[in-house]
Design a protein around this motif. Structure first.
Motif, PDB file in Angstrom:
ATOM      1  N   LEU A  15     -62.063  39.201  -5.512  1.00  0.00           N
ATOM      2  CA  LEU A  15     -61.358  39.943  -5.562  1.00  0.00           C
ATOM      3  C   LEU A  15     -60.342  39.530  -4.462  1.00  0.00           C
ATOM      4  CD1 LEU A  15     -64.319  42.898  -5.124  1.00  0.00           C
ATOM      5  CD2 LEU A  15     -62.385  42.015  -7.500  1.00  0.00           C
ATOM      6  N   GLY A  16     -59.064  40.522  -3.858  1.00  0.00           N
ATOM      7  CA  GLY A  16     -57.826  39.917  -3.018  1.00  0.00           C
ATOM      8  C   GLY A  16     -57.885  41.216  -2.051  1.00  0.00           C
ATOM      9  N   MET A  17     -57.803  40.786  -1.499  1.00  0.00           N
ATOM     10  CA  MET A  17     -56.947  41.757   0.311  1.00  0.00           C
ATOM     11  C   MET A  17     -56.293  43.036  -0.748  1.00  0.00           C
ATOM     12  SD  MET A  17     -58.258  41.316   2.921  1.00  0.00           S
ATOM     13  CE  MET A  17     -57.593  42.080   3.641  1.00  0.00           C
ATOM     14  N   LEU A  18     -55.785  42.811  -1.193  1.00  0.00           N
ATOM     15  CA  LEU A  18     -54.670  44.217  -2.316  1.00  0.00           C
ATOM     16  C   LEU A  18     -55.495  44.720  -2.486  1.00  0.00           C
ATOM     17  CD1 LEU A  18     -51.253  42.354  -2.776  1.00  0.00           C
ATOM     18  CD2 LEU A  18     -51.670  43.951  -0.151  1.00  0.00           C
ATOM     19  N   PHE A  19     -56.662  44.360  -3.214  1.00  0.00           N
ATOM     20  CA  PHE A  19     -57.630  45.084  -4.312  1.00  0.00           C
ATOM     21  C   PHE A  19     -58.527  45.760  -2.815  1.00  0.00           C
ATOM     22  CE2 PHE A  19     -61.970  45.651  -6.524  1.00  0.00           C
ATOM     23  CZ  PHE A  19     -61.404  46.278  -7.618  1.00  0.00           C
ATOM     24  N   LEU A  20     -59.369  45.005  -2.190  1.00  0.00           N
ATOM     25  CA  LEU A  20     -59.750  45.879  -1.277  1.00  0.00           C
ATOM     26  C   LEU A  20     -59.364  47.306   0.064  1.00  0.00           C
ATOM     27  CD1 LEU A  20     -61.384  42.144  -0.868  1.00  0.00           C
ATOM     28  CD2 LEU A  20     -62.781  44.251  -1.963  1.00  0.00           C
ATOM     29  N   TYR A  21     -58.042  46.978  -0.227  1.00  0.00           N
ATOM     30  CA  TYR A  21     -57.340  47.677   0.532  1.00  0.00           C
ATOM     31  C   TYR A  21     -57.321  49.197  -0.241  1.00  0.00           C
ATOM     32  CZ  TYR A  21     -53.826  50.639   3.032  1.00  0.00           C
ATOM     33  OH  TYR A  21     -53.320  51.160   4.036  1.00  0.00           O
ATOM     34  N   ASP A  22     -57.176  48.891  -1.553  1.00  0.00           N
ATOM     35  CA  ASP A  22     -57.176  50.366  -2.291  1.00  0.00           C
ATOM     36  C   ASP A  22     -58.388  50.832  -2.953  1.00  0.00           C
ATOM     37  OD1 ASP A  22     -54.443  50.336  -2.491  1.00  0.00           O
ATOM     38  OD2 ASP A  22     -54.252  49.012  -4.248  1.00  0.00           O
ATOM     39  N   TRP A  23     -59.145  50.342  -2.623  1.00  0.00           N
ATOM     40  CA  TRP A  23     -60.368  50.682  -3.330  1.00  0.00           C
ATOM     41  C   TRP A  23     -62.148  50.229  -2.089  1.00  0.00           C
ATOM     42  CZ3 TRP A  23     -60.380  52.789  -8.462  1.00  0.00           C
ATOM     43  CH2 TRP A  23     -59.495  52.146  -9.331  1.00  0.00           C
ATOM     44  N   LEU A  24     -63.341  51.483  -2.599  1.00  0.00           N
ATOM     45  CA  LEU A  24     -64.176  51.101  -1.274  1.00  0.00           C
ATOM     46  C   LEU A  24     -64.563  50.705  -2.445  1.00  0.00           C
ATOM     47  CD1 LEU A  24     -63.697  54.613   0.046  1.00  0.00           C
ATOM     48  CD2 LEU A  24     -63.127  52.608   1.373  1.00  0.00           C
ATOM     49  N   ILE A  25     -66.160  50.006  -1.452  1.00  0.00           N
ATOM     50  CA  ILE A  25     -66.861  48.947  -2.276  1.00  0.00           C
ATOM     51  C   ILE A  25     -68.039  49.272  -1.296  1.00  0.00           C
ATOM     52  CG2 ILE A  25     -68.234  46.863  -3.871  1.00  0.00           C
ATOM     53  CD1 ILE A  25     -65.060  46.314  -4.037  1.00  0.00           C
ATOM     54  N   PRO A  26     -69.138  50.154  -1.608  1.00  0.00           N
ATOM     55  CA  PRO A  26     -70.391  50.520  -1.465  1.00  0.00           C
ATOM     56  C   PRO A  26     -71.726  49.839  -1.907  1.00  0.00           C
ATOM     57  CG  PRO A  26     -69.627  52.609  -1.886  1.00  0.00           C
ATOM     58  CD  PRO A  26     -68.448  51.049  -2.246  1.00  0.00           C
ATOM     59  N   LEU A  27     -71.680  49.506  -1.456  1.00  0.00           N
ATOM     60  CA  LEU A  27     -73.366  48.634  -1.675  1.00  0.00           C
ATOM     61  C   LEU A  27     -74.181  49.183  -1.176  1.00  0.00           C
ATOM     62  CD1 LEU A  27     -72.151  44.721  -1.504  1.00  0.00           C
ATOM     63  CD2 LEU A  27     -71.743  46.172  -3.336  1.00  0.00           C
ATOM     64  N   ASP A  28     -75.780  48.951  -1.759  1.00  0.00           N
ATOM     65  CA  ASP A  28     -76.737  49.788  -1.532  1.00  0.00           C
ATOM     66  C   ASP A  28     -77.850  48.312  -1.773  1.00  0.00           C
ATOM     67  OD1 ASP A  28     -79.199  50.324  -2.129  1.00  0.00           O
ATOM     68  OD2 ASP A  28     -79.696  51.777  -2.825  1.00  0.00           O
ATOM     69  N   LEU A  29     -78.059  47.765  -1.230  1.00  0.00           N
ATOM     70  CA  LEU A  29     -78.757  46.637  -0.909  1.00  0.00           C
ATOM     71  C   LEU A  29     -80.375  46.337  -1.502  1.00  0.00           C
ATOM     72  CD1 LEU A  29     -77.010  44.125   1.504  1.00  0.00           C
ATOM     73  CD2 LEU A  29     -76.156  44.612  -0.508  1.00  0.00           C
ATOM     74  N   ARG A  30     -80.697  47.457  -1.024  1.00  0.00           N
ATOM     75  CA  ARG A  30     -82.349  48.040  -1.313  1.00  0.00           C
ATOM     76  C   ARG A  30     -82.150  47.857  -2.573  1.00  0.00           C
ATOM     77  NH1 ARG A  30     -85.080  51.711   2.871  1.00  0.00           N
ATOM     78  NH2 ARG A  30     -85.884  49.490   3.645  1.00  0.00           N
ATOM     79  N   ASN A  31     -81.540  48.305  -3.233  1.00  0.00           N
ATOM     80  CA  ASN A  31     -81.972  48.372  -4.793  1.00  0.00           C
ATOM     81  C   ASN A  31     -80.747  47.430  -5.453  1.00  0.00           C
ATOM     82  OD1 ASN A  31     -83.657  50.266  -4.146  1.00  0.00           O
ATOM     83  ND2 ASN A  31     -82.325  52.031  -3.735  1.00  0.00           N
ATOM     84  N   GLY A  32     -80.061  47.027  -4.899  1.00  0.00           N
ATOM     85  CA  GLY A  32     -79.722  46.541  -6.252  1.00  0.00           C
ATOM     86  C   GLY A  32     -78.276  46.894  -6.854  1.00  0.00           C
ATOM     87  N   HIS A  33     -77.632  48.279  -6.356  1.00  0.00           N
ATOM     88  CA  HIS A  33     -76.590  48.940  -6.615  1.00  0.00           C
ATOM     89  C   HIS A  33     -75.497  49.042  -5.832  1.00  0.00           C
ATOM     90  CE1 HIS A  33     -79.530  50.586  -9.677  1.00  0.00           C
ATOM     91  NE2 HIS A  33     -79.803  50.491  -8.483  1.00  0.00           N
ATOM     92  N   GLY A  34     -74.322  48.926  -6.876  1.00  0.00           N
ATOM     93  CA  GLY A  34     -72.679  49.380  -5.618  1.00  0.00           C
ATOM     94  C   GLY A  34     -71.826  50.462  -6.997  1.00  0.00           C
ATOM     95  N   TRP A  35     -70.961  50.500  -6.463  1.00  0.00           N
ATOM     96  CA  TRP A  35     -70.231  51.512  -6.411  1.00  0.00           C
ATOM     97  C   TRP A  35     -69.060  51.043  -6.117  1.00  0.00           C
ATOM     98  CZ3 TRP A  35     -74.190  51.998  -3.848  1.00  0.00           C
ATOM     99  CH2 TRP A  35     -75.888  53.616  -4.450  1.00  0.00           C
ATOM    100  N   ILE A  36     -67.538  50.832  -6.839  1.00  0.00           N
ATOM    101  CA  ILE A  36     -66.357  50.820  -6.768  1.00  0.00           C
ATOM    102  C   ILE A  36     -65.528  52.211  -7.313  1.00  0.00           C
ATOM    103  CG2 ILE A  36     -63.993  49.443  -7.028  1.00  0.00           C
ATOM    104  CD1 ILE A  36     -65.173  47.846  -7.950  1.00  0.00           C
TER     105      ILE A  36
END
Length: 56
Positions: A15-36
């Motif tokens: 993943l590059g900085m421009l991708f991370l600028y346009d998208w939010l990536i919340p992570l649920d580390l306890r349950n092993g889930h992630g969203w984009i």
């Protein structure tokens, strides 16, 4: 809302900085889930602060 751009950020992956600028990536580390999801506040992408051209 102000945005922070860190050109020297170290990331593990493809993943590059421009991708991370346009998208939010919340992570649920306890349950092993992630969203984009698209960042609704992204606006235009930031410009690079370092030159991408080689030395003359």
């Amino acid at each position: 809302m102000d945005h922070l751009f860190t050109a020297d950020m170290i990331m593990d992956g493809d993943l590059g900085m421009l991708f991370l600028y346009d998208w939010l990536i919340p992570l649920d580390l306890r349950n092993g889930h992630g969203w984009i999801v698209r960042n609704p506040d992204a606006g235009p992408a930031p410009r690079a602060t370092l030159s991408t051209k080689g030395s003359p």
